[in-house]
Scaffold this motif. Structure first.
Motif, mmCIF file in Angstrom:
data_model
loop_
_atom_site.group_PDB
_atom_site.id
_atom_site.type_symbol
_atom_site.label_atom_id
_atom_site.label_comp_id
_atom_site.label_asym_id
_atom_site.label_seq_id
_atom_site.Cartn_x
_atom_site.Cartn_y
_atom_site.Cartn_z
ATOM 1 N N CYS A 57 6.928 -20.952 27.513
ATOM 2 C CA CYS A 57 7.593 -21.602 28.773
ATOM 3 C C CYS A 57 6.925 -21.712 30.134
ATOM 4 O O CYS A 57 6.870 -22.714 30.741
ATOM 5 N N VAL A 58 6.463 -20.507 30.381
ATOM 6 C CA VAL A 58 5.566 -20.296 31.646
ATOM 7 C C VAL A 58 4.316 -21.074 32.023
ATOM 8 O O VAL A 58 4.244 -21.991 32.896
ATOM 9 N N SER A 59 3.774 -21.521 30.603
ATOM 10 C CA SER A 59 2.443 -22.033 30.707
ATOM 11 C C SER A 59 2.375 -23.427 30.473
ATOM 12 O O SER A 59 1.561 -24.236 31.021
ATOM 13 N N THR A 60 3.788 -23.897 30.097
ATOM 14 C CA THR A 60 3.784 -25.130 29.908
ATOM 15 C C THR A 60 4.582 -25.910 30.970
ATOM 16 O O THR A 60 4.622 -27.144 31.021
ATOM 17 N N ASP A 61 5.363 -25.313 31.913
ATOM 18 C CA ASP A 61 6.308 -25.659 32.643
ATOM 19 C C ASP A 61 7.578 -26.424 31.836
ATOM 20 O O ASP A 61 8.379 -27.268 32.548
ATOM 21 N N PHE A 62 7.740 -25.801 30.823
ATOM 22 C CA PHE A 62 9.086 -26.237 29.816
ATOM 23 C C PHE A 62 10.059 -24.986 30.111
ATOM 24 O O PHE A 62 9.883 -24.130 29.489
ATOM 25 N N PRO A 63 11.272 -25.190 30.619
ATOM 26 C CA PRO A 63 11.878 -24.023 31.141
ATOM 27 C C PRO A 63 12.662 -23.330 29.895
ATOM 28 O O PRO A 63 13.360 -22.306 29.998
ATOM 29 N N TYR A 64 12.949 -24.098 28.876
ATOM 30 C CA TYR A 64 13.628 -23.595 27.799
ATOM 31 C C TYR A 64 12.777 -23.691 26.535
ATOM 32 O O TYR A 64 12.315 -24.626 25.939
ATOM 33 N N GLY A 65 13.128 -22.752 25.562
ATOM 34 C CA GLY A 65 12.411 -22.674 24.569
ATOM 35 C C GLY A 65 13.358 -21.755 23.650
ATOM 36 O O GLY A 65 14.115 -20.864 23.921
ATOM 37 N N GLU A 66 13.330 -22.122 22.214
ATOM 38 C CA GLU A 66 14.076 -21.582 21.224
ATOM 39 C C GLU A 66 13.036 -21.512 19.885
ATOM 40 O O GLU A 66 12.374 -22.151 19.672
ATOM 41 N N ALA A 67 13.623 -20.733 18.880
ATOM 42 C CA ALA A 67 13.077 -20.348 17.563
ATOM 43 C C ALA A 67 13.939 -20.406 16.560
ATOM 44 O O ALA A 67 15.054 -20.032 16.815
ATOM 45 N N TRP A 68 13.385 -21.276 15.658
ATOM 46 C CA TRP A 68 14.288 -21.492 14.415
ATOM 47 C C TRP A 68 13.504 -20.806 13.319
ATOM 48 O O TRP A 68 12.478 -20.954 13.092
ATOM 49 N N ILE A 69 14.389 -20.164 12.426
ATOM 50 C CA ILE A 69 13.839 -19.469 11.442
ATOM 51 C C ILE A 69 14.233 -20.023 9.895
ATOM 52 O O ILE A 69 15.398 -20.140 9.689
ATOM 53 N N PRO A 70 13.136 -20.161 9.170
ATOM 54 C CA PRO A 70 13.579 -21.003 7.866
ATOM 55 C C PRO A 70 14.002 -20.138 6.887
ATOM 56 O O PRO A 70 13.611 -18.716 6.858
ATOM 57 N N ASP A 71 14.887 -20.400 6.126
ATOM 58 C CA ASP A 71 15.380 -19.534 4.971
ATOM 59 C C ASP A 71 15.085 -20.263 3.627
ATOM 60 O O ASP A 71 15.780 -21.277 3.524
ATOM 61 N N GLU A 72 13.832 -20.103 3.026
ATOM 62 C CA GLU A 72 13.186 -20.761 2.175
ATOM 63 C C GLU A 72 14.156 -21.035 0.762
ATOM 64 O O GLU A 72 14.366 -22.093 0.218
ATOM 65 N N ASP A 73 14.690 -19.948 0.633
ATOM 66 C CA ASP A 73 15.658 -19.927 -0.739
ATOM 67 C C ASP A 73 17.032 -20.965 -0.515
ATOM 68 O O ASP A 73 17.120 -21.703 -1.437
ATOM 69 N N LYS A 74 17.616 -20.970 0.633
ATOM 70 C CA LYS A 74 18.519 -22.238 1.216
ATOM 71 C C LYS A 74 18.214 -23.308 1.557
ATOM 72 O O LYS A 74 18.942 -24.121 1.853
ATOM 73 N N ASN A 75 16.717 -23.234 1.832
ATOM 74 C CA ASN A 75 16.035 -24.542 2.359
ATOM 75 C C ASN A 75 17.054 -24.972 3.687
ATOM 76 O O ASN A 75 17.316 -26.181 3.962
ATOM 77 N N LEU A 76 17.068 -24.016 4.698
ATOM 78 C CA LEU A 76 17.671 -24.238 5.799
ATOM 79 C C LEU A 76 17.081 -23.498 6.870
ATOM 80 O O LEU A 76 16.372 -22.419 6.702
ATOM 81 N N LEU A 77 17.379 -24.011 8.105
ATOM 82 C CA LEU A 77 16.799 -23.575 9.521
ATOM 83 C C LEU A 77 17.865 -22.992 10.201
ATOM 84 O O LEU A 77 19.077 -23.676 10.621
ATOM 85 N N GLN A 78 17.803 -21.786 10.975
ATOM 86 C CA GLN A 78 18.760 -21.314 11.739
ATOM 87 C C GLN A 78 18.277 -20.943 13.115
ATOM 88 O O GLN A 78 17.081 -20.240 13.065
ATOM 89 N N LEU A 79 18.832 -21.087 14.038
ATOM 90 C CA LEU A 79 18.457 -20.845 15.471
ATOM 91 C C LEU A 79 18.475 -19.306 15.529
ATOM 92 O O LEU A 79 19.409 -18.546 15.053
ATOM 93 N N SER A 80 17.328 -18.902 15.920
ATOM 94 C CA SER A 80 17.277 -17.298 15.962
ATOM 95 C C SER A 80 17.306 -16.827 17.595
ATOM 96 O O SER A 80 17.971 -15.767 17.787
ATOM 97 N N SER A 81 16.425 -17.234 18.240
ATOM 98 C CA SER A 81 16.145 -16.633 19.611
ATOM 99 C C SER A 81 15.885 -17.676 20.577
ATOM 100 O O SER A 81 15.562 -18.812 20.205
ATOM 101 N N SER A 82 16.246 -17.589 22.095
ATOM 102 C CA SER A 82 15.756 -18.468 23.061
ATOM 103 C C SER A 82 15.371 -17.808 24.280
ATOM 104 O O SER A 82 15.451 -16.625 24.441
ATOM 105 N N TYR A 83 14.645 -18.457 24.900
ATOM 106 C CA TYR A 83 14.155 -17.913 26.418
ATOM 107 C C TYR A 83 14.295 -19.218 27.471
ATOM 108 O O TYR A 83 14.114 -20.299 27.110
ATOM 109 N N TYR A 84 15.001 -18.784 28.515
ATOM 110 C CA TYR A 84 14.879 -19.872 29.601
ATOM 111 C C TYR A 84 14.676 -19.364 30.946
ATOM 112 O O TYR A 84 14.877 -18.198 31.043
#
Length: 155
Positions: free
Chosen positions: A15-42
């Motif tokens: 976020c700091v190095s790109t000047d994009f003020p909001y970032g989030e992380a999505w974690i895959p669950d390979e077994d269920k074939n799903l992505l779930q929101l995990s963390s954010s920073y802003y």
């Protein structure tokens, strides 16, 4: 240092190095074939922190399948993707376009965190302005994502 702490630090650096003020992380669950929101920073830069917090809260209701939404497409393709204005995209293409409109989110991009040819995390970043695709920003985020992947292998 925990995985979540490591992810949050990486989100902050990008976020700091790109000047994009909001970032989030999505974690895959390979077994269920799903992505779930995990963390954010802003950071407060073009948004109000309250709007970013609300965007985060509303986004937690979304669970994505492989290929669905921006993070899901990046999970599937293992390639970065950029959207100039998420608010003009269809809900099929950017599932959160209604909450993006409500909270002032415009441009976004996403990069995968890959180790051993497997996507461990999908990172996504947003800003309040429309922003043309910037290969330098993608390079910065991709480099940080590679470092994060290498670090997570050793946790």
């Amino acid at each position: 240092m925990s995985m979540n702490e490591t992810i949050t630090i990486s989100l902050e650096k990008i976020c700091v190095s790109t000047d994009f003020p909001y970032g989030e992380a999505w974690i895959p669950d390979e077994d269920k074939n799903l992505l779930q929101l995990s963390s954010s920073y802003y950071i407060d830069s073009g948004f109000g922190n309250k709007d970013l917090e609300q965007f985060w809260v509303c986004s937690q209701d979304f669970i994505l399948s492989r290929g669905e939404g921006l993070p899901g497409r990046v999970w599937l393709s293992k390639q970065p993707e950029w959207i100039i204005d998420v608010t003009i995209e269809s809900e099929g293409y950017f599932l959160r376009n209604q909450i993006a409109k409500a909270f002032g989110v415009k441009s976004g991009f996403s990069v995968p965190v890959i180790t051993q040819n497997k996507v461990l995390i999908v990172l996504a970043f947003f800003t309040a302005q429309t922003h043309s695709k910037d290969t330098k920003i993608i390079e910065i985020a991709t480099s940080q994502a590679e470092s994060l992947g290498k670090f997570l292998l050793h946790l």
